[in-house]
Scaffold this motif. Structure first.
Motif, PDB file in Angstrom:
ATOM      1  N   ARG A  69      32.216  53.863  40.117  1.00 24.08           N
ATOM      2  CA  ARG A  69      32.298  52.921  39.207  1.00 24.08           C
ATOM      3  C   ARG A  69      32.998  53.440  37.950  1.00 24.08           C
ATOM      4  N   GLU A  70      32.762  54.412  37.340  1.00 23.61           N
ATOM      5  CA  GLU A  70      33.368  54.848  36.216  1.00 23.61           C
ATOM      6  C   GLU A  70      34.626  55.331  36.389  1.00 23.61           C
ATOM      7  N   LEU A  71      35.240  55.717  37.727  1.00 18.00           N
ATOM      8  CA  LEU A  71      36.711  56.004  38.035  1.00 18.00           C
ATOM      9  C   LEU A  71      37.310  54.707  37.710  1.00 18.00           C
ATOM     10  N   LEU A  72      36.524  53.468  38.357  1.00 12.57           N
ATOM     11  CA  LEU A  72      37.224  52.167  38.040  1.00 12.57           C
ATOM     12  C   LEU A  72      37.742  51.761  36.946  1.00 12.57           C
ATOM     13  N   GLN A  73      36.877  52.165  35.684  1.00  8.21           N
ATOM     14  CA  GLN A  73      37.129  51.771  34.372  1.00  8.21           C
ATOM     15  C   GLN A  73      38.643  52.496  33.929  1.00  8.21           C
ATOM     16  N   GLN A  74      39.137  53.590  34.647  1.00  8.13           N
ATOM     17  CA  GLN A  74      40.349  54.344  34.265  1.00  8.13           C
ATOM     18  C   GLN A  74      41.553  53.187  34.727  1.00  8.13           C
ATOM     19  N   LEU A  75      41.377  52.302  35.744  1.00  5.57           N
ATOM     20  CA  LEU A  75      42.395  51.508  36.186  1.00  5.57           C
ATOM     21  C   LEU A  75      42.662  50.506  35.344  1.00  5.57           C
ATOM     22  N   LYS A  76      41.856  50.045  34.323  1.00  7.70           N
ATOM     23  CA  LYS A  76      42.380  48.939  33.434  1.00  7.70           C
ATOM     24  C   LYS A  76      43.728  49.257  32.739  1.00  7.70           C
ATOM     25  N   GLY A  77      44.679  48.219  32.716  1.00 11.15           N
ATOM     26  CA  GLY A  77      45.848  48.260  32.343  1.00 11.15           C
ATOM     27  C   GLY A  77      46.766  48.985  33.402  1.00 11.15           C
ATOM     28  N   LYS A  78      46.352  49.281  34.546  1.00 10.49           N
ATOM     29  CA  LYS A  78      47.356  49.845  35.784  1.00 10.49           C
ATOM     30  C   LYS A  78      47.793  48.775  36.387  1.00 10.49           C
ATOM     31  N   GLU A  79      48.803  48.955  37.203  1.00 10.02           N
ATOM     32  CA  GLU A  79      49.600  48.048  37.854  1.00 10.02           C
ATOM     33  C   GLU A  79      48.809  47.794  39.523  1.00 10.02           C
ATOM     34  N   ASN A  80      48.996  46.732  40.003  1.00 17.10           N
ATOM     35  CA  ASN A  80      48.306  46.564  41.522  1.00 17.10           C
ATOM     36  C   ASN A  80      49.478  46.874  42.276  1.00 17.10           C
ATOM     37  N   ILE A  81      49.890  48.060  42.718  1.00 17.43           N
ATOM     38  CA  ILE A  81      50.836  48.599  43.411  1.00 17.43           C
ATOM     39  C   ILE A  81      50.711  49.477  44.459  1.00 17.43           C
ATOM     40  N   THR A  82      51.181  49.475  45.733  1.00 18.08           N
ATOM     41  CA  THR A  82      50.777  50.490  46.724  1.00 18.08           C
ATOM     42  C   THR A  82      51.717  51.653  46.503  1.00 18.08           C
ATOM     43  N   ALA A  83      51.246  52.777  47.300  1.00 17.93           N
ATOM     44  CA  ALA A  83      51.887  54.209  47.106  1.00 17.93           C
ATOM     45  C   ALA A  83      53.351  53.741  47.570  1.00 17.93           C
ATOM     46  N   ASP A  84      53.664  52.933  48.394  1.00 18.27           N
ATOM     47  CA  ASP A  84      55.217  52.694  48.764  1.00 18.27           C
ATOM     48  C   ASP A  84      55.967  51.503  48.102  1.00 18.27           C
ATOM     49  N   GLY A  85      55.175  51.105  46.722  1.00 15.73           N
ATOM     50  CA  GLY A  85      55.985  50.155  46.086  1.00 15.73           C
ATOM     51  C   GLY A  85      55.634  48.741  46.239  1.00 15.73           C
ATOM     52  N   GLN A  86      54.569  48.153  47.021  1.00 14.18           N
ATOM     53  CA  GLN A  86      54.513  46.770  47.256  1.00 14.18           C
ATOM     54  C   GLN A  86      53.631  46.081  46.171  1.00 14.18           C
ATOM     55  N   LYS A  87      53.849  45.333  45.454  1.00 12.42           N
ATOM     56  CA  LYS A  87      53.205  44.876  44.434  1.00 12.42           C
ATOM     57  C   LYS A  87      52.328  43.526  44.915  1.00 12.42           C
ATOM     58  N   ILE A  88      51.145  43.255  44.264  1.00 12.62           N
ATOM     59  CA  ILE A  88      50.338  42.159  44.712  1.00 12.62           C
ATOM     60  C   ILE A  88      49.648  41.746  43.390  1.00 12.62           C
ATOM     61  N   GLN A  89      49.595  40.519  43.221  1.00 15.14           N
ATOM     62  CA  GLN A  89      48.732  40.107  42.247  1.00 15.14           C
ATOM     63  C   GLN A  89      47.190  40.124  42.387  1.00 15.14           C
ATOM     64  N   VAL A  90      46.356  40.329  41.576  1.00 20.11           N
ATOM     65  CA  VAL A  90      45.061  40.511  41.684  1.00 20.11           C
ATOM     66  C   VAL A  90      44.382  39.235  40.221  1.00 20.11           C
ATOM     67  N   TYR A  91      43.829  38.269  40.835  1.00 18.04           N
ATOM     68  CA  TYR A  91      43.372  37.477  39.852  1.00 18.04           C
ATOM     69  C   TYR A  91      41.759  37.062  40.154  1.00 18.04           C
ATOM     70  N   ALA A  92      41.246  36.453  39.393  1.00 16.42           N
ATOM     71  CA  ALA A  92      39.901  36.169  39.524  1.00 16.42           C
ATOM     72  C   ALA A  92      39.603  34.890  39.606  1.00 16.42           C
ATOM     73  N   ASN A  93      38.482  34.586  40.163  1.00 16.34           N
ATOM     74  CA  ASN A  93      37.793  33.289  40.438  1.00 16.34           C
ATOM     75  C   ASN A  93      36.572  32.789  39.229  1.00 16.34           C
ATOM     76  N   ILE A  94      36.634  31.621  38.699  1.00 11.62           N
ATOM     77  CA  ILE A  94      35.543  31.248  37.663  1.00 11.62           C
ATOM     78  C   ILE A  94      34.895  29.997  38.004  1.00 11.62           C
ATOM     79  N   GLY A  95      33.946  29.579  37.345  1.00 13.41           N
ATOM     80  CA  GLY A  95      33.688  28.221  37.536  1.00 13.41           C
ATOM     81  C   GLY A  95      33.437  27.463  36.220  1.00 13.41           C
ATOM     82  N   SER A  96      33.647  28.224  35.227  1.00 15.46           N
ATOM     83  CA  SER A  96      33.370  27.606  33.731  1.00 15.46           C
ATOM     84  C   SER A  96      34.103  28.296  32.522  1.00 15.46           C
TER      85      SER A  96
END
Length: 539
Positions: free
Chosen positions: A249-276
C-alpha cells in the motif's frame, strides 16, 4: 486452532481479539388498549423521531463512505412513510385494540416474510431493511438510548449479520475487521465494508460461535478465512502477509503521477467509477485519469420525485468543472431491475432483469430522457463530458437515441444555450445481442464500455443478485471473455475505443488478458486505481 471459511468481501489482514456485536434486546408484549387513538399518536411520534435519527445516520455516512453509499438510510426513511407499512401498523392497532409495539412487531414479521418469499433477490434484501426500520421504531418507543457497541480497543467485530445502521455507527478506528455468519457479497453492509477499506468475511456459518468472544483471531480478507487462536506458524505467516500488504500500500502511493504503461510501451487509460459529486474527491485523491462511469441513476434514487433539468445540470456541471478537463463519462439513467424508484410507477415484473429498464424506459418516456440529455449537453460547455447509454441491444435503438439528441440540440440552439457539438457518445456492452452486432453498433457511436456484471449475468443466464447462485456466477467463464474480445475487435475494426467499467475491470488477475485484447480503458472504484496501475506497469 480453529479455521473458519466464508466469502471475502474486502481484502486485508486483521489480527486482534474477537468482539461479538451486542444488541439490546427488546421484548414485545401484546397488551389490550382502550385508547387506540393514543396508540396511533405514539406511533406517529415515534416515526418522526426515527426519521430524524435516520437523517443523522445519513449525514454521518456521507462523511464516512460518500453519498452513494449513504443512500440506504434515505431508503429506510422512505420505508417509514410507505403507505402499506404504515397502514398495516395503524390497522392492527385499531382493529385488534393492541399496543403500538405489538403492531410494529407483527407488521415487521409479516412484511419480512413476504419479501423473503419473493423470487427477486432485490426484494428479498428488503426483508432485512424492514426489520431494521421496525427495530428502530421499537427502540424509540422503549426510550432505549443505547448507541453503537462501545469497544475500548481495536477489535474484530463478529455477528450473525450486520444491518447498515449498525455498520456505519461503529467507530472505524476501533474496527479491525468484520466477520459474519450470514450475508451476501452484494448486501449494503458488504458494500459499506469495501468503501471503508475494512477487511471483511461473510457467510462463515454457525461455526462462528459466541464462545469465541474475546479470543485472539486473524482475519484473512484475501482468502476469506478466519483463524481463531492461531498456532505459532500460522500467526507468523499472517503477520508476514500483513506486513507485505502494508508495504504494498505504501509503494502504491509512489505511483501517483506515473503513466499507465506496460514494460513494452502499451498504454491504457485508468479511470474511476462514481455515484455522486461526493465521490469526485476520491477520484482526484487516487490520481485517476478521468471518470469512466458516473452512475446518474443515483440522482433519481436519492430524490422523491423526478430531478429537474436544473438540478441535474448543477450536478453534471460541478463534476465536469472539478475534473478540470479530464474526461467524465456519464451513463444515462439505469433504473429498473434491482434499482427501483417508487415515483416511476414501474409494475412488478416476473423477470425484472429482463424487463422494463434503462434505455427501454428512456425510449418510451422520452420526456424524462430529453430532460436528462438537455442537462448533460448544457453541462458539456464546462468540461469534457461524454455520454453513454445502457442496455443497448440493437442498431435501431442507437439511431432513435441519435434522433432524440438532434432534437435536444436544436432546442438548445433555438434558446441560445451553449453546449459542445463534439460530445462523445457511446454505449454499454452488457448483452450478448450487443456483442453479436457490435461491428454495426461501432459504426454508430464513438466508444464502447463493457458492463461485465450484466454481461456475465446474461451470458450465463445466472441472476447476479441471487446469493444461492454464487457458485454458478463465473465472471471468468470463457464465454464471457470471448464476448469481451469480440466487442474489442469490432470497436477497433471501426476505429473506436473500448473500455470496461464493470467489476471485472478491477480483477487484477485479468489485467494482462485485457491488455492482450487491446482494451483501451479500465474504470474501477477510486481505491483500485493505483493497484491497477501497478499491475499495468509490471506487465
Amino acid at each position: 486452532m480453529i479455521t473458519l471459511e466464508g466469502k471475502s468481501v474486502y481484502g486485508g489482514i486483521a489480527i486482534g481479539k474477537i468482539a461479538f456485536y451486542k444488541r439490546s434486546e427488546i421484548t414485545i408484549k401484546r397488551c389490550h388498549v382502550e385508547d387506540t387513538k393514543r396508540e396511533v399518536k405514539r406511533f406517529e411520534e415515534a416515526k418522526v423521531k426515527a426519521s430524524q435519527e435516520l437523517q443523522e445516520l445519513h449525514d454521518k455516512a456521507v462523511e464516512d463512505v460518500g453519498e452513494a453509499n449513504a443512500m440506504i438510510f434515505e431508503i429506510h426513511q422512505m420505508m417509514l412513510e410507505d403507505l402499506d407499512y404504515v397502514e398495516s401498523i395503524v390497522n392492527i392497532i385499531t382493529t385488534q385494540e393492541v399496543n403500538t409495539e405489538y403492531a410494529i412487531g407483527t407488521t415487521a414479521d409479516n412484511f419480512a416474510a413476504m419479501f423473503q418469499a419473493m423470487d427477486d433477490a432485490y426484494m428479498q434484501g428488503r426483508a432485512a431493511d424492514v426489520r431494521d426500520v421496525s427495530e428502530r421504531l421499537l427502540r424509540v418507543l422503549s426510550e432505549n438510548k443505547s448507541g453503537p457497541m462501545a469497544v475500548g480497543e481495536p477489535v474484530i467485530i463478529a455477528a450473525d449479520d450486520l444491518v447498515p445502521s449498525e455498520t456505519v455507527q461503529l467507530d472505524k478506528e476501533k474496527v479491525l475487521a468484520f466477520v459474519t455468519m450470514y450475508g451476501s457479497a452484494n448486501s449494503h453492509t458488504a458494500i459499506l465494508a469495501r468503501t471503508m477499506n475494512i477487511p471483511a468475511v461473510i457467510g462463515t456459518g454457525e461455526g462462528l460461535a459466541q464462545e469465541y468472544d474475546g479470543k485472539t483471531a486473524v482475519v484473512d480478507g484475501f482468502e476469506g478465512k478466519i483463524y481463531i487462536e492461531p498456532d505459532g506458524p500460522t500467526m507468523e505467516r499472517m503477520q508476514r502477509k500483513q506486513q507485505e500488504d502494508a508495504a504494498q500500500r505504501e509503494l502504491l502511493q509512489q505511483l501517483k503521477g506515473k503513466e499507465n504503461i506496460t514494460a513494452d510501451g502499451q498504454k491504457i487509460q485508468v479511470y474511476a467509477n462514481i455515484g455522486s459529486m461526493a465521490d469526485v474527491g476520491a477520484v482526484l485523491k487516487n490520481d485517476a485519469g478521468g471518470i469512466g462511469l458516473f452512475r446518474s441513476e443515483f440522482l433519481y434514487l436519492e430524490s422523491n420525485t423526478y430531478p429537474t433539468e436544473e438540478q441535474q445540470f448543477g450536478v453534471y456541471k460541478t463534476v465536469a468543472e472539478n475534473m478540470a478537463g479530464k474526461k467524465v463519462i456519464i451513463r444515462t439513467l439505469d433504473i429498473g431491475a434491482d434499482k427501483q424508484v417508487d415515483y416511476f410507477g414501474l409494475d412488478k415484473e416476473e423477470n425484472p432483469a429482463l424487463g422494463y429498464r434503462a434505455i427501454r424506459i428512456c425510449l418510451t418516456q422520452t420526456d424524462i430522457f430529453k430532460t436528462q440529455l438537455r442537462a448533460l449537453y448544457r453541462a458539456s460547455a464546462f468540461g469534457q463530458i461524454a455520454i453513454m447509454f445502457p442496455m443497448i441491444i440493437s442498431v435501431e435503438e442507437v439511431r432513435k437515441i441519435k434522433g432524440i439528441i438532434e432534437e435536444v440540440k436544436a432546442e438548445l440552439k433555438a434558446e441560445g444555450i451553449q453546449f459542445r457539438e463534439d460530445v462523445e457518445t457511446g454505449i454499454m456492452i452488457e448483452t450478448p445481442a450487443a456483442v453479436m452486432v457490435s461491428r454495426e453498433l461501432a459504426k454508430e457511436v464513438d466508444f464502447f464500455s463493457v458492463g461485465t456484471n450484466d454481461l456475465t449475468q446474461y451470458t450465463l443466464a445466472v441472476d447476479r443478485q441471487n446469493e444461492k447462485l454464487d457458485e454458478f456466477y463465473d465472471a471468468h467463464h470463457p464465454a464471457v471473455l470471448a464476448m469481451i474480445r469480440m466487442a474489442a475487435e469490432s470497436a477497433h475494426a471501426e476505429g473506436k475505443w473500448i473500455g470496461i467499467c464493470g467489476e471485472l475491470a478491477a480483477d487484477l488477475s485479468l489485467t494482462k488478458t485485457f491488455l492482450s485484447m487491446g482494451i483501451d480503458e479500465l474504470s474501477v472504484s477510486p481505491g483500485m486505481v493505483l493497484p491497477l496501475r501497478k499491475v499495468i506497469r509490471e506487465s
